[in-house]
Design an enzyme around this catalytic site. Structure first.
Site, PDB file in Angstrom:
ATOM      1  N   HIS A 199     130.036  75.503  27.380  1.00  9.38           N
ATOM      2  CA  HIS A 199     129.023  74.735  28.113  1.00  9.38           C
ATOM      3  C   HIS A 199     128.398  73.703  27.183  1.00  9.38           C
ATOM      4  O   HIS A 199     128.121  73.999  26.019  1.00  9.38           O
ATOM      5  CB  HIS A 199     127.960  75.710  28.643  1.00  9.38           C
ATOM      6  N   ARG A 215     123.334  79.431  23.562  1.00  9.47           N
ATOM      7  CA  ARG A 215     122.792  80.305  24.606  1.00  9.47           C
ATOM      8  C   ARG A 215     123.691  81.524  24.647  1.00  9.47           C
ATOM      9  O   ARG A 215     123.491  82.454  23.866  1.00  9.47           O
ATOM     10  CB  ARG A 215     122.729  79.529  25.927  1.00  9.47           C
ATOM     11  N   ARG A 256     133.526  71.993  36.140  1.00 12.31           N
ATOM     12  CA  ARG A 256     132.580  72.999  36.627  1.00 12.31           C
ATOM     13  C   ARG A 256     131.233  72.346  36.951  1.00 12.31           C
ATOM     14  O   ARG A 256     130.208  72.679  36.370  1.00 12.31           O
ATOM     15  CB  ARG A 256     132.415  74.052  35.525  1.00 12.31           C
ATOM     16  N   LYS A 311     125.107  78.190  42.205  1.00  8.46           N
ATOM     17  CA  LYS A 311     123.997  79.079  41.815  1.00  8.46           C
ATOM     18  C   LYS A 311     122.689  78.552  42.400  1.00  8.46           C
ATOM     19  O   LYS A 311     122.625  77.401  42.840  1.00  8.46           O
ATOM     20  CB  LYS A 311     123.923  79.162  40.291  1.00  8.46           C
ATOM     21  N   CYS A 368      97.582  70.198  47.992  1.00  9.55           N
ATOM     22  CA  CYS A 368      97.017  71.540  48.218  1.00  9.55           C
ATOM     23  C   CYS A 368      98.160  72.532  48.439  1.00  9.55           C
ATOM     24  O   CYS A 368      99.330  72.176  48.394  1.00  9.55           O
ATOM     25  CB  CYS A 368      96.098  71.545  49.429  1.00  9.55           C
ATOM     26  N   MET A 369      97.793  73.776  48.715  1.00  7.76           N
ATOM     27  CA  MET A 369      98.827  74.797  48.890  1.00  7.76           C
ATOM     28  C   MET A 369      99.739  74.483  50.073  1.00  7.76           C
ATOM     29  O   MET A 369     100.960  74.587  49.971  1.00  7.76           O
ATOM     30  CB  MET A 369      98.169  76.171  49.066  1.00  7.76           C
ATOM     31  N   ASP A 370      99.137  74.102  51.204  1.00  6.32           N
ATOM     32  CA  ASP A 370      99.931  73.860  52.414  1.00  6.32           C
ATOM     33  C   ASP A 370      99.856  72.430  52.913  1.00  6.32           C
ATOM     34  O   ASP A 370     100.528  72.087  53.879  1.00  6.32           O
ATOM     35  CB  ASP A 370      99.432  74.761  53.550  1.00  6.32           C
ATOM     36  N   TYR A 383      90.669  68.420  47.014  1.00  2.00           N
ATOM     37  CA  TYR A 383      90.012  69.166  45.936  1.00  2.00           C
ATOM     38  C   TYR A 383      89.688  68.278  44.740  1.00  2.00           C
ATOM     39  O   TYR A 383      90.505  67.448  44.334  1.00  2.00           O
ATOM     40  CB  TYR A 383      90.919  70.289  45.431  1.00  2.00           C
TER      41      TYR A 383
HETATM   42  C1  LIG Z   1     124.568  75.264  35.925  1.00  2.00           C
HETATM   43  C2  LIG Z   1     125.805  75.277  35.148  1.00  2.00           C
HETATM   44  C3  LIG Z   1     126.802  74.310  35.380  1.00  2.00           C
HETATM   45  C4  LIG Z   1     126.599  73.104  36.267  1.00  2.00           C
HETATM   46  O1  LIG Z   1     125.825  72.134  35.599  1.00  2.00           O
HETATM   47  P1  LIG Z   1     125.497  70.724  36.260  1.00  2.00           P
HETATM   48  O2  LIG Z   1     124.780  69.992  35.197  1.00  2.00           O
HETATM   49  O3  LIG Z   1     124.659  70.998  37.452  1.00  2.00           O
HETATM   50  O4  LIG Z   1     126.787  70.113  36.632  1.00  2.00           O
HETATM   51  C5  LIG Z   1     128.002  74.482  34.720  1.00  2.00           C
HETATM   52  N1  LIG Z   1     128.206  75.513  33.872  1.00  2.00           N
HETATM   53  C6  LIG Z   1     127.253  76.427  33.612  1.00  2.00           C
HETATM   54  C7  LIG Z   1     127.531  77.529  32.652  1.00  2.00           C
HETATM   55  C8  LIG Z   1     126.021  76.335  34.225  1.00  2.00           C
HETATM   56  O5  LIG Z   1     125.070  77.228  33.936  1.00  2.00           O
END
Ligand SMILES: *Cc1c(COP(=O)(O)O)cnc(C)c1O
Length: 365
Positions: A160, A131, A216, A35, A304-306, A257
């Site tokens: 999770h 969640r 995962r 992701k 700064c920005m850039d 700045y």
């Molecule tokens: C992002 C995420 C992971 C991976 O988590 P890490 O801490 O980067 O290993 C696994 N499961 C779910 C549902 C996530 O949102």
């Protein structure tokens, strides 16, 4: 040419990091989390390499991310962790939704029947993250209802962790126990194998009882552990930028700045082509180091920005056009995403996604 930083992504480190993961998880199959554009590393390139390395399944947050991978020709099984909005694309692109409410399951079932297709689905159990997911008390009955919906094929169960990166393991164990009991209840009722997965990077690295059928992980693939201990993981990303100018300023001169940096001595200040528009946080103002000619030097004044300035007075021979390392190794010095994160009170995840997603990326194989 000299615009902004460039990220170098060392794909060969994926092999190394997967080796460490497999060693610690007794070769459990890997659902790789790619992701947020593979945490800023480039989801297409990273996914291709992960699949070559034997990863079985990819996980993304949203269908748009899955579409990008499919359009790049990636055909591997793909879990969509969070959104269901674009329902058709699950069928058109062959994606697997993670379902966390009955209502969505019913809609997918109706859509599948209409299309004459069978959609694989995974269910999410909320074992304490608070969640998304079915609460453990309702998970069994809801799972059984979903399992008999026409057009759906229940293939997996997931949950999770909320704090698998803490040294106090009590809540983690509680979550594992809750998941185990739901899993067992569902297995007894359905009498068919489901792929159960719960372990993120922290749990994969530290808790064998949490690995179930698949792990995962995200972060560890990219070479960072959420713990102090790094387990020998190799970061993939380094970030480099060019020096646009070198200024010799007399003692007492302000830099950038707000005059938050005043030269205490006659100083040599390098102006670097990176700023907060490139994801180099403004919180690094007077609060980070960069590497120049193998030497660690401090950021001088506000980012700064850039542009960002660094005090290179103590480094010989710094010149316009020199390469500056913002993240990664130069000579014997290393600046890690962990170091940058701790400077500004965040986590490596945020540093990698904000820097990596904006940089021009090149890949090393
Ligand atoms: C992002 C995420 C992971 C991976 O988590 P890490 O801490 O980067 O290993 C696994 N499961 C779910 C549902 C996530 O949102």
């Amino acid at each position: 040419m000299n615009r902004g930083p460039s990220a170098e992504i060392d794909l060969s480190a994926l092999h190394h990091n997967l080796g460490i993961l497999r060693n610690l998880t007794q070769d459990r199959s890997v659902i790789a989390v790619v992701k947020a554009d593979a945490y800023g590393h480039g989801a297409v390139e990273v996914s291709r390499r992960l699949l070559e390395e034997g990863v079985s399944t990819l996980a993304v947050a949203f269908t748009g991310e899955a579409r990008q991978l499919r359009e790049a020709g990636i055909t591997a099984p793909m879990l969509v962790l969070f959104d269901h909005d674009d329902r058709d694309s699950f069928f058109d692109l062959g994606l697997t939704p993670v379902i966390h409410d009955l209502h969505t399951a019913e809609e997918f079932s109706r859509a599948a029947q209409k299309k004459g297709k069978v959609l694989p689905v995974h269910l999410k159990i909320d074992t304490g993250m608070g969640r998304l997911g079915f609460g453990p008390d309702r998970a069994l009955t809801e799972a059984v209802r979903i399992a008999v919906l026409p057009g759906l094929s229940l293939e997996g169960l997931m949950s999770h962790f909320s704090e698998a990166d803490l040294s106090d393991r009590s809540y983690v164990r509680q979550q594992v126990a809750a998941f185990s009991s739901v899993r067992q209840g569902i297995a007894e009722r359905l009498r068919r194998p489901l792929v159960c997965h719960m372990a993120n990077s922290a749990a994969s690295l530290s808790l064998l009882e949490a690995v179930f059928d698949a792990v995962r992980p995200g972060l560890l693939l990219y070479g960072y552990s959420p713990f102090e201990e790094q387990f020998g993981l190799k970061p993939l990303m380094s970030l480099k930028a060019r020096i646009l100018a070198v200024r010799d300023l007399p003692a007492g001169s302000p830099v950038s700045y707000g005059r938050t940096f005043i030269c205490k001595r006659p100083s040599r200040i390098a102006v670097i082509a990176t700023g907060y528009a490139d994801g180099y946080s403004r919180l690094f103002s007077n609060n980070a180091d960069v590497l120049v000619r193998g030497t660690r030097v401090p950021v001088a004044g506000r980012v700064c920005m850039d542009l960002t300035m660094a005090d290179v007075t103590c480094v010989d021979g710094v010149a316009e056009g020199d390469e500056v390392v913002l993240l990664g190794r130069q000579g014997d010095e290393v600046i890690s995403a962990r170091e940058l994160a701790s400077r500004i009170g965040t986590i490596p995840y945020e540093v990698l996604t904000s820097l990596g997603s904006r940089a021009r990326r090149t890949y090393l194989n």
